[in-house]
Structures are given as C-alpha cells and as structure tokens.
Write a protein that holds these residues in place. Structure first.
Motif, PDB file in Angstrom:
ATOM      1  N   THR A   1      41.358  41.642  53.719  1.00 28.64           N
ATOM      2  CA  THR A   1      40.749  40.528  53.361  1.00 28.64           C
ATOM      3  C   THR A   1      39.337  40.835  52.728  1.00 28.64           C
ATOM      4  O   THR A   1      39.014  40.055  51.541  1.00 28.64           O
ATOM      5  CB  THR A   1      40.586  39.738  54.332  1.00 28.64           C
ATOM      6  OG1 THR A   1      41.886  39.167  54.730  1.00 28.64           O
ATOM      7  CG2 THR A   1      39.940  38.402  54.007  1.00 28.64           C
ATOM      8  N   ALA A   2      38.641  41.639  53.199  1.00 26.13           N
ATOM      9  CA  ALA A   2      37.421  42.079  52.730  1.00 26.13           C
ATOM     10  C   ALA A   2      37.513  42.762  51.163  1.00 26.13           C
ATOM     11  O   ALA A   2      36.681  42.393  50.306  1.00 26.13           O
ATOM     12  CB  ALA A   2      36.882  42.879  53.602  1.00 26.13           C
ATOM     13  N   ILE A   3      38.398  43.456  50.910  1.00 28.23           N
ATOM     14  CA  ILE A   3      38.872  44.071  49.850  1.00 28.23           C
ATOM     15  C   ILE A   3      39.000  43.001  48.487  1.00 28.23           C
ATOM     16  O   ILE A   3      38.511  43.039  47.541  1.00 28.23           O
ATOM     17  CB  ILE A   3      39.856  44.996  49.814  1.00 28.23           C
ATOM     18  CG1 ILE A   3      39.225  46.363  50.406  1.00 28.23           C
ATOM     19  CG2 ILE A   3      40.289  45.550  48.250  1.00 28.23           C
ATOM     20  CD1 ILE A   3      40.508  47.192  50.897  1.00 28.23           C
ATOM     21  N   GLU A   4      39.780  41.994  49.006  1.00 27.07           N
ATOM     22  CA  GLU A   4      40.290  40.917  48.067  1.00 27.07           C
ATOM     23  C   GLU A   4      38.874  39.886  47.891  1.00 27.07           C
ATOM     24  O   GLU A   4      38.592  39.701  46.661  1.00 27.07           O
ATOM     25  CB  GLU A   4      41.327  40.014  48.799  1.00 27.07           C
ATOM     26  CG  GLU A   4      42.599  40.702  48.782  1.00 27.07           C
ATOM     27  CD  GLU A   4      43.552  39.634  49.286  1.00 27.07           C
ATOM     28  OE1 GLU A   4      43.311  38.393  49.546  1.00 27.07           O
ATOM     29  OE2 GLU A   4      44.773  40.152  49.828  1.00 27.07           O
ATOM     30  N   GLU A   5      38.223  39.752  48.809  1.00 24.78           N
ATOM     31  CA  GLU A   5      36.948  39.177  48.702  1.00 24.78           C
ATOM     32  C   GLU A   5      35.967  39.785  47.911  1.00 24.78           C
ATOM     33  O   GLU A   5      35.211  39.367  47.040  1.00 24.78           O
ATOM     34  CB  GLU A   5      36.334  38.716  49.958  1.00 24.78           C
ATOM     35  CG  GLU A   5      37.086  37.680  50.846  1.00 24.78           C
ATOM     36  CD  GLU A   5      36.620  37.288  51.845  1.00 24.78           C
ATOM     37  OE1 GLU A   5      35.810  38.350  52.748  1.00 24.78           O
ATOM     38  OE2 GLU A   5      37.239  36.401  52.940  1.00 24.78           O
ATOM     39  N   ALA A   6      35.772  41.105  48.243  1.00 20.48           N
ATOM     40  CA  ALA A   6      34.990  41.898  47.340  1.00 20.48           C
ATOM     41  C   ALA A   6      35.155  41.911  45.654  1.00 20.48           C
ATOM     42  O   ALA A   6      34.349  41.613  44.909  1.00 20.48           O
ATOM     43  CB  ALA A   6      34.874  43.598  47.865  1.00 20.48           C
ATOM     44  N   ALA A   7      36.606  41.932  45.491  1.00 20.60           N
ATOM     45  CA  ALA A   7      37.014  41.955  44.299  1.00 20.60           C
ATOM     46  C   ALA A   7      36.406  40.609  43.443  1.00 20.60           C
ATOM     47  O   ALA A   7      36.296  40.598  42.253  1.00 20.60           O
ATOM     48  CB  ALA A   7      38.403  42.121  44.278  1.00 20.60           C
TER      49      ALA A   7
ATOM     50  N   VAL B   1      34.518  47.184  42.291  1.00 17.68           N
ATOM     51  CA  VAL B   1      34.947  47.525  43.454  1.00 17.68           C
ATOM     52  C   VAL B   1      36.186  48.776  43.338  1.00 17.68           C
ATOM     53  O   VAL B   1      36.936  48.526  42.680  1.00 17.68           O
ATOM     54  CB  VAL B   1      35.858  46.489  44.193  1.00 17.68           C
ATOM     55  CG1 VAL B   1      36.267  46.820  45.620  1.00 17.68           C
ATOM     56  CG2 VAL B   1      34.742  45.336  44.474  1.00 17.68           C
ATOM     57  N   LYS B   2      35.899  49.874  44.223  1.00 18.73           N
ATOM     58  CA  LYS B   2      36.393  50.985  44.201  1.00 18.73           C
ATOM     59  C   LYS B   2      37.003  51.088  45.533  1.00 18.73           C
ATOM     60  O   LYS B   2      36.378  50.840  46.593  1.00 18.73           O
ATOM     61  CB  LYS B   2      35.652  52.196  43.748  1.00 18.73           C
ATOM     62  CG  LYS B   2      35.386  52.435  42.190  1.00 18.73           C
ATOM     63  CD  LYS B   2      34.745  53.645  42.247  1.00 18.73           C
ATOM     64  CE  LYS B   2      34.213  53.566  40.672  1.00 18.73           C
ATOM     65  NZ  LYS B   2      33.513  54.861  40.380  1.00 18.73           N
TER      66      LYS B   2
END
Length: 82
Positions: A56-62, A69-70
């Motif tokens: 979820t954090a990855i999706e939000e960071a995008a 974001v890498k």
C-alpha cells in the motif's frame, strides 16, 4: 535539487509521505524483501500481514512522488541464500 530516502516502507503511510514531501523530499527508494508473504515474514521477522502495508505504501508513494519511486526486490529461489 533532489532529496531522496531509502526505506523498507513499513511506516511510510500516506500521512508521513505528505509530511516528507512538504518538507522537501522529492524521491523514494523502497527495499522490498519479497513479494511472497511467508518469505517476507521470514526475512524481515515481521508478521506476513505487514507486506500488505508495504505494498500500500508503494502505491501511495507512486501517487505522492510521480516518476520518483524505485522499488528494489531481492530475487532468490530459497531463503536464506547459500
């Protein structure tokens, strides 16, 4: 100037991301130990449920840091590696 962080994203929720972005953060590098919840738990010594928080954090960071974001993922057939 570009300012970035590297994180495991366990505590990188949307509120924290907004605060960091407002403070000048421009890029995020996320280390993801595994996409398999049981391997993730074994490697990180955290609950397998934490993997969903990280994803979820990855999706939000995008959304919060478009194009900045890498995600680095370890690829191994077995854990621990020989």
């Amino acid at each position: 100037m570009q300012v970035g962080i590297t994180t495991n994203a366990v505590k990188l929720n949307s509120r924290v991301q907004r605060e960091l972005r407002d403070a000048g953060l421009t890029a995020v590098n996320i280390s993801l130990d595994s996409l398999v919840d049981t391997k993730f738990a074994q490697i990180t010594r955290r609950s397998p449920r934490i993997l969903n928080r990280v994803l979820t954090a990855i999706e939000e960071a995008a959304a919060n840091f478009p194009g900045q974001v890498k995600v680095c993922v370890l690829s191994a057939d077995r854990w621990p590696p020989r």
